[in-house]
Each structure stands twice: as structure tokens, then as C-alpha cells.
Write a protein that holds these residues in place. Structure first.
Motif, short mmCIF file in Angstrom:
data_model
loop_
_atom_site.label_atom_id
_atom_site.label_comp_id
_atom_site.label_asym_id
_atom_site.label_seq_id
_atom_site.Cartn_x
_atom_site.Cartn_y
_atom_site.Cartn_z
N ASP A 213 19.58 -5.45 -2.59
CA ASP A 213 20.01 -4.16 -2.05
C ASP A 213 19.66 -4.06 -0.56
N SER A 214 19.80 -5.17 0.15
CA SER A 214 19.51 -5.22 1.60
C SER A 214 18.09 -4.76 1.92
N LYS A 215 17.16 -5.09 1.03
CA LYS A 215 15.75 -4.81 1.24
C LYS A 215 14.93 -6.05 0.92
N VAL A 216 13.77 -6.19 1.56
CA VAL A 216 12.85 -7.28 1.28
C VAL A 216 11.76 -6.75 0.35
N HIS A 217 11.72 -7.25 -0.87
CA HIS A 217 10.80 -6.72 -1.89
C HIS A 217 9.52 -7.56 -1.96
N LEU A 218 8.76 -7.52 -0.87
CA LEU A 218 7.49 -8.22 -0.78
C LEU A 218 6.54 -7.42 0.12
N PRO A 219 5.23 -7.57 -0.05
CA PRO A 219 4.29 -6.89 0.84
C PRO A 219 4.31 -7.51 2.23
N LEU A 220 4.16 -6.66 3.24
CA LEU A 220 3.98 -7.11 4.61
C LEU A 220 2.50 -6.92 4.94
N ILE A 221 1.84 -8.01 5.27
CA ILE A 221 0.38 -8.01 5.37
C ILE A 221 -0.06 -7.96 6.83
N THR A 222 -0.97 -7.04 7.14
CA THR A 222 -1.49 -6.89 8.49
C THR A 222 -3.01 -7.00 8.49
N TYR A 223 -3.53 -7.79 9.41
CA TYR A 223 -4.98 -7.91 9.62
C TYR A 223 -5.31 -7.39 11.01
N LEU A 224 -6.32 -6.57 11.12
CA LEU A 224 -6.82 -6.09 12.40
C LEU A 224 -8.21 -6.68 12.61
N ASN A 225 -8.38 -7.45 13.68
CA ASN A 225 -9.65 -8.11 13.98
C ASN A 225 -10.18 -8.89 12.77
N GLY A 226 -9.24 -9.56 12.08
CA GLY A 226 -9.59 -10.44 10.97
C GLY A 226 -9.81 -9.75 9.65
N GLU A 227 -9.71 -8.43 9.59
CA GLU A 227 -9.91 -7.69 8.34
C GLU A 227 -8.59 -7.11 7.86
N LEU A 228 -8.37 -7.16 6.54
CA LEU A 228 -7.13 -6.63 5.98
C LEU A 228 -6.97 -5.15 6.33
N PHE A 229 -5.83 -4.83 6.92
CA PHE A 229 -5.55 -3.44 7.31
C PHE A 229 -4.56 -2.79 6.36
N GLY A 230 -3.59 -3.56 5.88
CA GLY A 230 -2.60 -3.00 4.97
C GLY A 230 -1.67 -4.06 4.42
N ARG A 231 -1.09 -3.77 3.25
CA ARG A 231 -0.11 -4.67 2.65
C ARG A 231 0.92 -3.86 1.86
N PRO A 232 1.53 -2.85 2.47
CA PRO A 232 2.56 -2.09 1.77
C PRO A 232 3.77 -2.95 1.46
N ASN A 233 4.43 -2.65 0.35
CA ASN A 233 5.62 -3.41 -0.06
C ASN A 233 6.84 -2.90 0.70
N ALA A 234 7.51 -3.82 1.37
CA ALA A 234 8.65 -3.44 2.22
C ALA A 234 9.85 -2.96 1.43
N GLY A 235 9.91 -3.28 0.14
CA GLY A 235 11.05 -2.86 -0.67
C GLY A 235 10.85 -1.52 -1.34
N VAL A 236 9.66 -0.96 -1.21
CA VAL A 236 9.32 0.32 -1.85
C VAL A 236 9.37 1.43 -0.81
N ASP A 237 9.94 2.57 -1.17
CA ASP A 237 9.97 3.76 -0.31
C ASP A 237 10.76 3.55 0.98
N MET A 238 11.68 2.58 0.98
CA MET A 238 12.57 2.38 2.13
C MET A 238 13.78 3.28 1.93
N THR A 239 13.83 4.37 2.66
CA THR A 239 14.87 5.38 2.48
C THR A 239 16.25 4.84 2.83
N PHE A 240 16.34 4.08 3.91
CA PHE A 240 17.61 3.49 4.36
C PHE A 240 17.46 1.97 4.36
N ASN A 241 18.36 1.28 3.64
CA ASN A 241 18.27 -0.18 3.62
C ASN A 241 18.91 -0.75 4.89
N PHE A 242 18.82 -2.07 5.06
CA PHE A 242 19.28 -2.67 6.30
C PHE A 242 20.79 -2.53 6.50
#
Length: 328
Positions: A213-242
Motif C-alpha cells: 500500500d505504498s508504505k514501508v512496514h518496518l521500524p525506522l531506528i534512530t540512535y542519539l549519541n549511541g543510545e536507542l532513541f526510537g524505533r517507530p514502525n513506518a507502516g503504522v499511523d501513516m495517514t498519507f501513503n507515498f
């Protein structure tokens, strides 16, 4: 397919074909010298490149070399178009709630967009040079698509076929410059410095069932200064797809091959997934405690943005950057 642009001392880099596991790479000058050249002739050149990609993954291609992410520019080192949306309306809702503002109902039906600077993207492993910490330095972890030529007025249904490649994004934002710019009623400019993109761009089929459905259904992982900051799933809660985002941008103008369309900050209603930018975390702190306690980035701080497949293997390579003081 997986593709990259090596730094060869030229403005647009050298197009490289990259193996699925990101271990091997090879230049393909007989097909295209640059990513833009490939996109301009996509329908003709893609089948030829696919044959080489299959051979590369089977270990049957000569003259390969070990893939080195540190040699990569952003896949498109510069582009004719960089338009970033805000597809996760949950994120916009938080911004407004933190300052006590109601959100117009149209935000759920009409995407928000700004037109970013596309003439000087930062390489994925390069420092982010900025002149002042007082500007409120923030990262924004996002996904973007690259299109071929898109006709004006394309429907969301037909826009899907124009999406050729996907990348990760660090859409650097200067939060303390934004309010004064928006107050002028003319949008972002100084508050949106050069963005960065992942070392590798991929065709949607590389994601298998994770691209739906023109969405990527995987977590996008962010580290800030080497510590996990977030890993929300890109396919969840995307109001408008690509597809909807591309259609929106092309409503009144055609898009040229190589246009980059961004998702905006990835954000989930499930707060346990963390965030994809400092501003969102600060907003949640304001809502919960009446004030923000998480600082914006300072010189020397680092950010890493990555997406892994079901086997824990990096899909796009990683954006790894440090904020440094810029001195003219």
C-alpha cells in the motif's frame, strides 16, 4: 536493486550497483555514470541493470569491490526536486497540542508539504556543519521515494508506478529558527539546512511483503549519541501513503525524473516505540510535565539512522553523522 553514488570528486558522483547484503559493489559506466542519468533513462536502462544485479548477487560479476559506505554521497548528491511532507499527522497533532493550538480537520485529508533545498545534500557519513547551537539543532528520521517523470494531475492510484527508489532521510531542522519564519507566512527556509540520505537507495521490490500500500512496514531506528532513541514502525499511523504524497505534489505541476518526496518524521501513537526527532520527545514532555527537559543537539553530538530487514540485516546502510561547529 540496490544503488549508491560513490564520491569520485565530481559533483554527481559515480553510480554504483550494490549487492543485496551490502558487501560488494561495482561501477556500471556502460549503462549509466550517475544516478540522475539512470533515472532519466529508467525504462530503457533498468532491465540492463537488473541483469547485472542478479549476476552480482550470484557472485558471477567480475571486477567487484568491497562496498564502503564511507565512500558514498547521498544517492542523489543533488536533485531537481526535494519536497518533504508530513504524512504522520499524529506528529503534527502533537506539535500543536504542546502549544495549546487546535488542529484543523483538513490536516487529515490534505497533506502538509514544504519545498526543501536540493542543491547541496550532505553525505550520509559526513559531519553536519552549523554555526550556532542556539538554533535548536534537531534530526528528523524519515523515508523518501524517488520518482521518474510524473505527469501533472496524476491520481494516487497511478502515482504508485512512478515510485522507482526508496531511501532513508535525516531532515535536519533548526527548531528555534522555525517560529519566526512561519510567522512571516511564507514557510521554511533558513530553518531547514541541507538534508542527508542513506548510503543506498533501493527499488521497492527489495522490501518484499514489507512494501505494501505504498508504505514501508518496518521500524525506522534512530540512535542519539549511541543510545536507542526510537524505533517507530513506518507502516503504522501513516495517514498519507507515498502514492498519495506524490499525487499531492504533482497536482499543479509535473515532476521531473529524480524528484525526491519525503514522508516527514516517522511517528507512532504507541509512545513505547520512541520518537524520530527531538522536537516530538520535547512535546511529549511539555504535555506530561509542563516543560521540555530533553535538550536539542550540541556540537559533538551524533545521530545514527538505520532500517533492518526481518533477519536484522541493514537494508539501506546507515546515516551516521556528527554535528560540528561551522566556521566560514
Amino acid at each position: 536493486m540496490k544503488l549508491a553514488s560513490y564520491n569520485n570528486g565530481r559533483r554527481d558522483g559515480q553510480l554504483m550497483l550494490v549487492s543485496r547484503d551490502l558487501t560488494q559493489t561495482v561501477a556500471v559506466p556502460a549503462i549509466a555514470h550517475t544516478m540522475q542519468q539512470l533515472l532519466d533513462g529508467w525504462e530503457l536502462l533498468k532491465p540492463q541493470l537488473q541483469e547485472l544485479y542478479d549476476a552480482l548477487n550470484e557472485g558471477k560479476l567480475p571486477n567487484t569491490q568491497t562496498f564502503d559506505e564511507t565512500k558514498c554521497l547521498s544517492p542523489l548528491p543533488r536533485a531537481y526536486q526535494w519536497a518533504d511532507g508530513s504524512a504522520y499527522v499524529n506528529h503534527v497533532e502533537l506539535v500543536r497540542k504542546a502549544r495549546g493550538a487546535e488542529m484543523p480537520e483538513t490536516f487529515w485529508t490534505d497533506p502538509l508539504f514544504y519545498q526543501g533545498g536540493s542543491d547541496s545534500f550532505i553525505a550520509p557519513k559526513a559531519d553536519i556543519p552549523l554555526a550556532s547551537e542556539d538554533w535548536g539543532i534537531d534530526f528528523e528520521s524519515e523515508i523518501a521515494v524517488i520518482t521518474d517523470d510524473v505527469p501533472m494531475g496524476v491520481s494516487a492510484e497511478n502515482a504508485a508506478k512512478h515510485i522507482k527508489l526508496l531511501m532513508l532521510v535525516n531532515d535536519v531542522s533548526l527548531r528555534n529558527l522555525i517560529p519566526a519564519e512561519l510567522a512571516k507566512g511564507f514557510g521554511f527556509f533558513q530553518s531547514k539546512p541541507s538534508s542527508s540520505f542513506s548510503p543506498v537507495a533501493i527499488t521497492p521490490d527489495e522490501l518484499g511483503h514489507r512494501w505494501e500500500d505504498s508504505k514501508v512496514h518496518l521500524p525506522l531506528i534512530t540512535y542519539l549519541n549511541g543510545e536507542l532513541f526510537g524505533r517507530p514502525n513506518a507502516g503504522v499511523d501513516m495517514t498519507f501513503n507515498f502514492s498519495q504524497l506524490v499525487s499531492h505534489v504533482a497536482k499543479t505541476r509535473p515532476l521531473g525524473a529524480g524528484a525526491i518526496i519525503g514522508s516527514g518524521t516517522i511517528s507512532n501513537y504507541d509512545r513505547s516505540a520512541g520518537s524520530s526527532c527531538l522536537a516530538e520527545k520535547r512535546m511529549l514532555e511539555v504535555i506530561a510535565d509542563g516543560k521540555a527537559s530533553t535538550p536539542f543537539m550540541r556540537f559533538g553530538d551524533t545521530v545514527r539512522i538505520e532500517m533492518l530487514d526481518d533477519n536484522g540485516v541493514s537494508i539501506f546502510g546507515s546515516i551516521d553523522q556528527k554535528v560540528v561547529e561551522y566556521k566560514a
